[in-house]
Design a protein around this motif. Sequence first.
Motif: not given
Length: 383
Positions: A88-113
């Motif tokens: 699992l990959y966590h983007g704690p500052s409002q973004e995730i890497p492009r292409g991560i859905p194609q890796t099969g790795i789950a992702s979480v993004v934190t949206i602050h504002d």
Amino acid sequence: MNIGFDAKRAYHNGTGLGFFSRVLIKLMAAHYPQHNYYLFNPKPGTLFQPETTNIREILPTQSLHKLLSSAWRSKWVTKDLQKLKIDLYHGPSQEIPRGIPQTGIASVVTIHDLFPELYPQDFKPIDVKIYRTKLRYACNYANKIMAISEETKGHIVEKYGTDPARIDVAYQSCDPIFNVIEGVDKKEVIREKYGLPQQFFLHVGTIIERKNLLNICKALKLVQEEIELPLVVVGKGSDYKEKVKQYLIDNQLEEKVIFLSDQLAARGKKPFIATEDFPGLYQLSTAMIYPSFYEGFGMPIIEAMSGGVPVITSTTSCMPEIAGDAAFLANPERPEEMAEGFRKFYGDASYRNAAIAKGLQNAERFSPGKYVQSVMNIYNSAL
């Protein structure tokens, strides 16, 4: 489980997003030591020093990736995620890497504002465009979105049409150092170190229009004959700061507002507050005033309440959500309401003591244990 983090802010940002990332990573590693935490950092930095063996820093290794480290962070890092078998990959500052859905790795993004969406006039057009592109991608493709308040969740749904079922709210916890009530001796050391007056009101935050320092100063003018306490301001600013200073000059209030960074610089000292001194700084104040027009969360509210400091904050945005019934709430457009808060906390000891007790109780809603449990629940739901 192998959990990856975008660690750029943790290693390189000394303020909001950096604090958020460092506190999150340290708390998760301490409360869930059975997992491995991989911090993907685009280039070496010194702001974060992990203290547990289950945290590992990952830097780009290929020459091109080192040269174009921002591209590595935003896209090429997906190869490293796969190589290290990140679950699992966590983007704690409002973004995730492009292409991560194609890796099969789950992702979480934190949206602050959604500041650039709500206040685009306060940002450069190119920055607004970049922000929107990254945030829309994250909201479209992250398995789960972690909003830091119901206020922020509502804005995500409103601006991007995101399914509310994909968004969970996880209230932040402040750094545990703010839960420690400092002793008299320690506070006096801090008072002397920063040249603080015996009594003062406190405002913490970047000096920008949204933080509303000008109206705080107008409230001070309304009580100047009744209350002698100055306002200590902790934060940097530029154009808006100069606007505030001009107001102070025009109204003979220069002695009533202490810009702490300026005062330290004038004494030949470094113009910033050491992290470990912030709790004592808060606790030396009579009250902390934070009447922003808009915030994603409003961390200073919890930092103050955790240390037994009463709070004046806004009736708008997420502030009532975070402060509960423990703060004096004022319309940020009305300095006369803030002035009444000054009067209450300065002149009414029973009211102030009741607010302190309520604040300590309210701060328990944001305890580290509750915070990390809500984050782990989000992780598990993303898998």
